[in-house]
Design an enzyme around this catalytic site. Structure first.
Site, PDB file in Angstrom:
ATOM      1  N   HIS A 193      21.561 -32.920 -21.238  1.00  0.00           N
ATOM      2  CA  HIS A 193      21.208 -33.175 -19.846  1.00  0.00           C
ATOM      3  C   HIS A 193      20.430 -31.987 -19.261  1.00  0.00           C
ATOM      4  O   HIS A 193      19.391 -32.149 -18.619  1.00  0.00           O
ATOM      5  CB  HIS A 193      22.525 -33.396 -19.093  1.00  0.00           C
ATOM      6  CG  HIS A 193      22.346 -33.664 -17.664  1.00  0.00           C
ATOM      7  ND1 HIS A 193      21.901 -34.876 -17.201  1.00  0.00           N
ATOM      8  CD2 HIS A 193      22.509 -32.876 -16.587  1.00  0.00           C
ATOM      9  CE1 HIS A 193      21.821 -34.818 -15.896  1.00  0.00           C
ATOM     10  NE2 HIS A 193      22.187 -33.621 -15.497  1.00  0.00           N
ATOM     11  N   CYS A 490       8.350 -40.777 -30.277  1.00  0.00           N
ATOM     12  CA  CYS A 490       8.682 -40.968 -28.860  1.00  0.00           C
ATOM     13  C   CYS A 490       9.980 -40.249 -28.475  1.00  0.00           C
ATOM     14  O   CYS A 490      10.439 -40.366 -27.353  1.00  0.00           O
ATOM     15  CB  CYS A 490       8.772 -42.450 -28.520  1.00  0.00           C
ATOM     16  SG  CYS A 490      10.094 -43.300 -29.388  1.00  0.00           S
TER      17      CYS A 490
END
Ligand code: PEP
Ligand code: MG
Length: 559
Positions: A193, A490
């Site tokens: 995060h 990606c």
């Protein structure tokens, strides 16, 4: 590292490039065990204990509200939600119930939070994500009860280098890039995060750097988000010169305006990762040739019922419309494991990351995929945007073939993600049945290294620069070259300018990333010829570990 006056250096995993020089500010993540040990909860009777809890919870909620008032957008939403949760009546009742059964105050608070955590986890979706907020509230309430300042980031007036064991979402929600020169955490990996937020805010960041919280607040630090080094008490003039040189380099990067190509003119597609209509509209303003990853499951994290194909078409259309004239790669539902979706995720799995997630959800519920593909096809037709569709978590060629047929029958271009090592090893056969591959380096790293991508103590393993991960990417890129079909990346690896050079040198044809990374990556590629990038790829593949690989690639590119 206890002698703060002397020069020394620590190391971590570099995740956001940039050089910063400034005083350390150590963020305490937890309430000190000594203060907890000193607290005599047994001295309070049930009523006094509940009153103490009410006052502490109220103080915590007031703090969140004050910070929410100063914030805006998503940050304000996170903080307001935390304020509400701090005052939650159900949580208070649970505390009271435990007090009544004779437990002391701190035990009661912990037990109530645990009880709520279990309920939220079971509910899945957005509620499961709020478990981190609950734990954050618990440590703040406990701090008030034992008479310590609340742990977490108290944003200073003057610029600092933030050091922490790890940061909670409520901490990262209000990080101000004008004040936070750099971010260094002891735990967390490149996909944590903290790393994702730092990348969005373009704050130089190093994670997985053991020992940094032992540095005393105020110690001058030189942090390099490209090499992962943290130098204590460096020569001030030299440090300032390094920062200035980095600033000039970054200013040059900010003017890059696409399209993606190497110095000698080989075109590389630079694409955006998006989650919904809003992020797609934002990305469409940037110098990207399309969307390389539309994570459809992120549209449904708060849905308990599956939307109809018609409603899905409307949601997907919001993402496709801004890219008319370009193209969008839509990923079918990657529900499960770290992305729980209430209407799709299987409950109670022993090991969800290895369980029924991604494409596997359609094995016993094929209509889920049928409805989604119908929705995507309808959105493609309504918007006229070129639409490619790929499946996540594909492990066998048979899965790829079946998916490919289903997508092609709707007039769309099929591909699969390479996230499981089996898919990388069989990339050449995958490309016999689909038209493109897209490497999800976050999961490919997790599964290759057998290291949970959410684990905060395994940063050295959850690193796409690991030689084994690089080998699998190289195998996949080579299969694309042989087949003459596009192979993109990606995962977060595409957003690392140095690693992007290696990927292109291996033969990767497109890179998809968060919008903030587009210019630094595009500019880095534009500065090197294809020969140079191939040499960089070779150097990375020959290196013995991630640190050596980074150093070898820098040496090749700077030569
Ligand atoms: C990946 O695994 O690299 C990826 C792009 O998918 P996600 O991060 O959504 O799992
Ligand atoms: Mg993935």
């Amino acid at each position: 590292m206890s002698d703060q006056s002397s020069t020394g250096s620590l190391h971590g995993t570099p995740v956001v490039p940039g050089v910063a020089y400034g005083p350390a500010l150590v963020v305490r993540g937890e309430v000190s065990p000594e203060a907890i040990a000193r607290f005599d909860g047994a001295a309070l009777d049930e009523d006094a204990a509940l009153t103490a809890y009410d006052e502490a919870a109220d103080a915590v909620a007031t703090g969140f509200t004050r910070r929410a008032d100063k914030a805006s957008g998503a940050a304000a939403e996170v903080l307001t939600a935390s304020a509400g949760l701090s005052r939650d009546k159900g949580l208070r009742s649970a505390v009271r119930k435990h007090l009544r059964s004779g437990e002391d105050l701190l035990t009661s608070v912990h037990a109530a939070v645990e009880q709520f955590t279990a309920v939220f986890t079971q509910m899945g979706g957005l509620m499961a994500e709020r478990v981190t907020d609950l734990r954050d509230i618990e440590r703040r309430v406990v701090a008030h009860l034992v008479g310590e300042p609340e742990p977490g980031v108290q944003m200073p007036e003057d610029p600092v280098v933030l050091l922490a064991a790890d940061l909670a979402p409520s901490d990262t929600a209000t990080l101000d890039p004008r004040v936070v020169l750099a971010l260094v955490t002891e735990r967390g990996g490149p996909t944590s995060h903290t790393a994702i937020i730092a990348r969005q805010l373009a704050i130089p960041c190093v994670v997985g750097a053991p020992g940094v919280t032992d540095i005393a607040t105020g110690t001058p630090l030189l942090v390099d988000g490209t090499t992962g080094s943290i130098e204590t008490a460096p020569d001030p003039d030299q440090a300032r010169r390094q920062v200035e040189a980095d600033r000039e380099q970054r200013a040059a990067l900010a003017t890059w305006s696409g399209p993606g190509e190497t110095a000698d003119g080989t075109r590389i597609k630079i694409l955006a990762n998006v989650a919904d209509g809003e992020s797609a509209r934002g990305a469409a303003d940037g110098p990207v040739e399309g969307v390389g990853l539309f994570r459809t499951e992120l549209c449904f994290l708060n849905r308990t019922e599956e939307p109809s194909a018609e409603e899905q078409a409307q949601i997907y259309g919001e993402v496709l419309a801004p890219f008319k004239g370009r193209y969008v790669v839509v990923r079918t539902l990657d529900a499960g494991s770290d992305k729980p979706v209430a209407f799709a995720t299987h409950e109670g799995e022993e090991n969800p990351a290895l369980g029924v997630r991604g494409l596997r959800l359609s094995f016993d519920n094929p209509d889920l995929l049928v409805r989604q593909l119908d929705g995507i096809a309808a959105a493609a037709e309504a918007t006229g945007t070129e639409t490619w569709v790929m499946a996540p978590m594909v492990a066998t060629v048979a899965e790829a073939a079946e998916f490919g047929e289903a997508v092609r029958s709707r007039g769309l271009k099929p591909g699969v993600m390479v996230e499981v090592p089996s898919a990388a090893l069989l990339a050449h056969r995958m490309l016999e049945v689909v038209d493109f591959l897209s490497i999800g380096t976050n999961d490919l790293t997790q599964y290759t290294m057998a290291a949970d991508r959410m684990a905060t103590d395994l940063a050295h393993l959850t690193d796409a620069w690991q030689p084994a991960v690089l080998q699998l990417i190289a195998i996949t890129a080579e299969a694309g070259k042989q087949a003459g079909k596009p192979v993109g990346v990606c995962g977060e690896a595409a957003a690392d300018p140095l690693l992007a050079c290696v990927l292109v040198g291996m033969g990767i044809t497109s890179l998809s990333m968060a919008s903030a990374a587009v210019r630094p990556v595009g500019a880095r590629l534009a500065a090197a010829s294809m020969d140079h990038l191939e040499d960089a790829a070779e150097a990375a593949l020959a290196a013995k570990d991630p640190m050596a690989a980074r150093a070898a690639v820098r040496a090749v590119l700077d030569a």
